[in-house]
Motif scaffolding. Structure first.
Motif, PDB file in Angstrom:
ATOM      1  N   MET A   1       1.017 -17.863 -20.006  1.00 13.31           N
ATOM      2  CA  MET A   1       0.895 -16.463 -20.347  1.00 13.31           C
ATOM      3  C   MET A   1       1.944 -15.673 -19.581  1.00 13.31           C
ATOM      4  O   MET A   1       2.119 -15.857 -18.392  1.00 13.31           O
ATOM      5  CB  MET A   1      -0.484 -15.926 -19.957  1.00 13.31           C
ATOM      6  N   ASP A   2       2.597 -14.787 -20.292  1.00 13.27           N
ATOM      7  CA  ASP A   2       3.628 -13.957 -19.685  1.00 13.27           C
ATOM      8  C   ASP A   2       3.329 -12.498 -19.994  1.00 13.27           C
ATOM      9  O   ASP A   2       3.309 -12.092 -21.156  1.00 13.27           O
ATOM     10  CB  ASP A   2       4.993 -14.371 -20.225  1.00 13.27           C
ATOM     11  N   PHE A   3       3.067 -11.706 -18.953  1.00  7.79           N
ATOM     12  CA  PHE A   3       2.766 -10.289 -19.098  1.00  7.79           C
ATOM     13  C   PHE A   3       4.033  -9.460 -19.030  1.00  7.79           C
ATOM     14  O   PHE A   3       4.906  -9.719 -18.209  1.00  7.79           O
ATOM     15  CB  PHE A   3       1.858  -9.802 -17.964  1.00  7.79           C
ATOM     16  N   LYS A   4       4.112  -8.439 -19.872  1.00  7.33           N
ATOM     17  CA  LYS A   4       5.159  -7.438 -19.772  1.00  7.33           C
ATOM     18  C   LYS A   4       4.460  -6.087 -19.884  1.00  7.33           C
ATOM     19  O   LYS A   4       3.898  -5.750 -20.926  1.00  7.33           O
ATOM     20  CB  LYS A   4       6.178  -7.594 -20.893  1.00  7.33           C
ATOM     21  N   ILE A   5       4.460  -5.331 -18.785  1.00 11.54           N
ATOM     22  CA  ILE A   5       3.804  -4.030 -18.789  1.00 11.54           C
ATOM     23  C   ILE A   5       4.775  -3.022 -19.394  1.00 11.54           C
ATOM     24  O   ILE A   5       5.871  -2.819 -18.893  1.00 11.54           O
ATOM     25  CB  ILE A   5       3.372  -3.633 -17.368  1.00 11.54           C
ATOM     26  N   THR A   6       4.337  -2.379 -20.492  1.00  9.90           N
ATOM     27  CA  THR A   6       5.201  -1.448 -21.206  1.00  9.90           C
ATOM     28  C   THR A   6       4.958  -0.003 -20.796  1.00  9.90           C
ATOM     29  O   THR A   6       5.819   0.845 -20.998  1.00  9.90           O
ATOM     30  CB  THR A   6       5.014  -1.587 -22.727  1.00  9.90           C
ATOM     31  N   ARG A   7       3.777   0.279 -20.240  1.00  4.59           N
ATOM     32  CA  ARG A   7       3.470   1.641 -19.797  1.00  4.59           C
ATOM     33  C   ARG A   7       2.511   1.565 -18.628  1.00  4.59           C
ATOM     34  O   ARG A   7       1.523   0.843 -18.672  1.00  4.59           O
ATOM     35  CB  ARG A   7       2.834   2.417 -20.946  1.00  4.59           C
ATOM     36  N   ASP A   8       2.790   2.326 -17.587  1.00  2.00           N
ATOM     37  CA  ASP A   8       1.947   2.356 -16.394  1.00  2.00           C
ATOM     38  C   ASP A   8       1.810   3.811 -15.961  1.00  2.00           C
ATOM     39  O   ASP A   8       2.778   4.426 -15.537  1.00  2.00           O
ATOM     40  CB  ASP A   8       2.570   1.521 -15.276  1.00  2.00           C
ATOM     41  N   LEU A   9       0.610   4.358 -16.105  1.00  2.00           N
ATOM     42  CA  LEU A   9       0.373   5.762 -15.825  1.00  2.00           C
ATOM     43  C   LEU A   9      -0.773   5.898 -14.831  1.00  2.00           C
ATOM     44  O   LEU A   9      -1.824   5.268 -15.014  1.00  2.00           O
ATOM     45  CB  LEU A   9       0.026   6.489 -17.128  1.00  2.00           C
ATOM     46  N   LYS A  10      -0.590   6.683 -13.796  1.00  2.00           N
ATOM     47  CA  LYS A  10      -1.651   6.922 -12.812  1.00  2.00           C
ATOM     48  C   LYS A  10      -2.396   8.186 -13.223  1.00  2.00           C
ATOM     49  O   LYS A  10      -1.803   9.251 -13.349  1.00  2.00           O
ATOM     50  CB  LYS A  10      -1.043   7.089 -11.410  1.00  2.00           C
ATOM     51  N   ASN A  11      -3.717   8.072 -13.439  1.00  2.00           N
ATOM     52  CA  ASN A  11      -4.559   9.201 -13.806  1.00  2.00           C
ATOM     53  C   ASN A  11      -5.392   9.566 -12.576  1.00  2.00           C
ATOM     54  O   ASN A  11      -6.422   8.957 -12.315  1.00  2.00           O
ATOM     55  CB  ASN A  11      -5.450   8.817 -14.991  1.00  2.00           C
ATOM     56  N   GLU A  12      -4.927  10.554 -11.827  1.00  2.00           N
ATOM     57  CA  GLU A  12      -5.584  10.946 -10.579  1.00  2.00           C
ATOM     58  C   GLU A  12      -6.962  11.549 -10.830  1.00  2.00           C
ATOM     59  O   GLU A  12      -7.880  11.359 -10.036  1.00  2.00           O
ATOM     60  CB  GLU A  12      -4.713  11.954  -9.817  1.00  2.00           C
ATOM     61  N   LEU A  13      -7.115  12.275 -11.917  1.00  2.00           N
ATOM     62  CA  LEU A  13      -8.379  12.934 -12.218  1.00  2.00           C
ATOM     63  C   LEU A  13      -9.515  11.937 -12.415  1.00  2.00           C
ATOM     64  O   LEU A  13     -10.626  12.127 -11.912  1.00  2.00           O
ATOM     65  CB  LEU A  13      -8.224  13.816 -13.461  1.00  2.00           C
ATOM     66  N   LEU A  14      -9.237  10.850 -13.119  1.00  2.00           N
ATOM     67  CA  LEU A  14     -10.260   9.841 -13.396  1.00  2.00           C
ATOM     68  C   LEU A  14     -10.202   8.668 -12.426  1.00  2.00           C
ATOM     69  O   LEU A  14     -10.926   7.686 -12.591  1.00  2.00           O
ATOM     70  CB  LEU A  14     -10.128   9.342 -14.835  1.00  2.00           C
ATOM     71  N   LYS A  15      -9.314   8.725 -11.436  1.00  2.00           N
ATOM     72  CA  LYS A  15      -9.181   7.698 -10.399  1.00  2.00           C
ATOM     73  C   LYS A  15      -8.925   6.316 -10.996  1.00  2.00           C
ATOM     74  O   LYS A  15      -9.652   5.357 -10.738  1.00  2.00           O
ATOM     75  CB  LYS A  15     -10.417   7.654  -9.502  1.00  2.00           C
ATOM     76  N   ARG A  16      -7.891   6.239 -11.842  1.00  2.00           N
ATOM     77  CA  ARG A  16      -7.565   4.959 -12.473  1.00  2.00           C
ATOM     78  C   ARG A  16      -6.089   4.901 -12.838  1.00  2.00           C
ATOM     79  O   ARG A  16      -5.399   5.912 -12.881  1.00  2.00           O
ATOM     80  CB  ARG A  16      -8.414   4.747 -13.721  1.00  2.00           C
ATOM     81  N   ARG A  17      -5.624   3.670 -13.093  1.00  2.00           N
ATOM     82  CA  ARG A  17      -4.296   3.428 -13.662  1.00  2.00           C
ATOM     83  C   ARG A  17      -4.488   2.979 -15.097  1.00  2.00           C
ATOM     84  O   ARG A  17      -5.368   2.164 -15.385  1.00  2.00           O
ATOM     85  CB  ARG A  17      -3.573   2.333 -12.890  1.00  2.00           C
ATOM     86  N   GLU A  18      -3.677   3.491 -15.988  1.00  2.00           N
ATOM     87  CA  GLU A  18      -3.760   3.137 -17.398  1.00  2.00           C
ATOM     88  C   GLU A  18      -2.519   2.334 -17.756  1.00  2.00           C
ATOM     89  O   GLU A  18      -1.399   2.806 -17.589  1.00  2.00           O
ATOM     90  CB  GLU A  18      -3.869   4.401 -18.243  1.00  2.00           C
ATOM     91  N   LEU A  19      -2.741   1.111 -18.205  1.00  2.00           N
ATOM     92  CA  LEU A  19      -1.635   0.196 -18.518  1.00  2.00           C
ATOM     93  C   LEU A  19      -1.633  -0.151 -19.995  1.00  2.00           C
ATOM     94  O   LEU A  19      -2.682  -0.301 -20.610  1.00  2.00           O
ATOM     95  CB  LEU A  19      -1.782  -1.108 -17.737  1.00  2.00           C
ATOM     96  N   GLU A  20      -0.447  -0.305 -20.537  1.00  2.06           N
ATOM     97  CA  GLU A  20      -0.263  -0.921 -21.847  1.00  2.06           C
ATOM     98  C   GLU A  20       0.622  -2.127 -21.601  1.00  2.06           C
ATOM     99  O   GLU A  20       1.566  -2.060 -20.820  1.00  2.06           O
ATOM    100  CB  GLU A  20       0.384   0.047 -22.832  1.00  2.06           C
ATOM    101  N   PHE A  21       0.306  -3.233 -22.267  1.00  2.13           N
ATOM    102  CA  PHE A  21       1.038  -4.456 -21.989  1.00  2.13           C
ATOM    103  C   PHE A  21       1.232  -5.290 -23.244  1.00  2.13           C
ATOM    104  O   PHE A  21       0.527  -5.114 -24.234  1.00  2.13           O
ATOM    105  CB  PHE A  21       0.322  -5.291 -20.918  1.00  2.13           C
ATOM    106  N   THR A  22       2.206  -6.170 -23.153  1.00  6.34           N
ATOM    107  CA  THR A  22       2.449  -7.184 -24.180  1.00  6.34           C
ATOM    108  C   THR A  22       2.295  -8.529 -23.491  1.00  6.34           C
ATOM    109  O   THR A  22       2.864  -8.759 -22.425  1.00  6.34           O
ATOM    110  CB  THR A  22       3.870  -7.053 -24.746  1.00  6.34           C
TER     111      THR A  22
END
Length: 97
Positions: A1-22
């Motif tokens: 398995m090979d991950f490629k993270i296409t989007r990495d956004l830090k959401n401070e309000l909800l205390k989480r990181r939001e990732l999109e990956f292939t």
């Protein structure tokens, strides 16, 4: 398995990181649990703090497009996420035969 993270956004309000990956893979489509474990290992986070939301594969390709949310703590995860997504991420109970 090979991950490629296409989007990495830090959401401070909800205390989480939001990732999109292939994810590219060989053989059958990986299980949610194996994707969650691999992503936790890559991000150095506890796998219980990761919620997988969307997973799409394309016919004939060994690629999976997905979204994940990595929470800072368990409390933020349970207060924010929908119940069905939390239940989907839990390990299945072993049935007695």
């Amino acid at each position: 398995m090979d991950f490629k993270i296409t989007r990495d956004l830090k959401n401070e309000l909800l205390k989480r990181r939001e990732l999109e990956f292939t994810l590219t893979f060989d053989g059958p489509t990986p299980s949610r649990k194996s994707i969650q474990e691999k992503l936790a290992a890559l991000q150095n986070k506890d796998e219980n703090l990761i919620v997988l939301d969307l997973e799409r594969t394309r016919f004939g390709k060994m690629e999976l497009f997905g979204r994940a949310r990595i929470y800072d703590d368990e409390e933020s995860k349970t207060s924010t996420e929908k119940a069905y997504l939390l239940k989907r991420g839990e390990p299945k109970a072993e049935s007695e035969a």
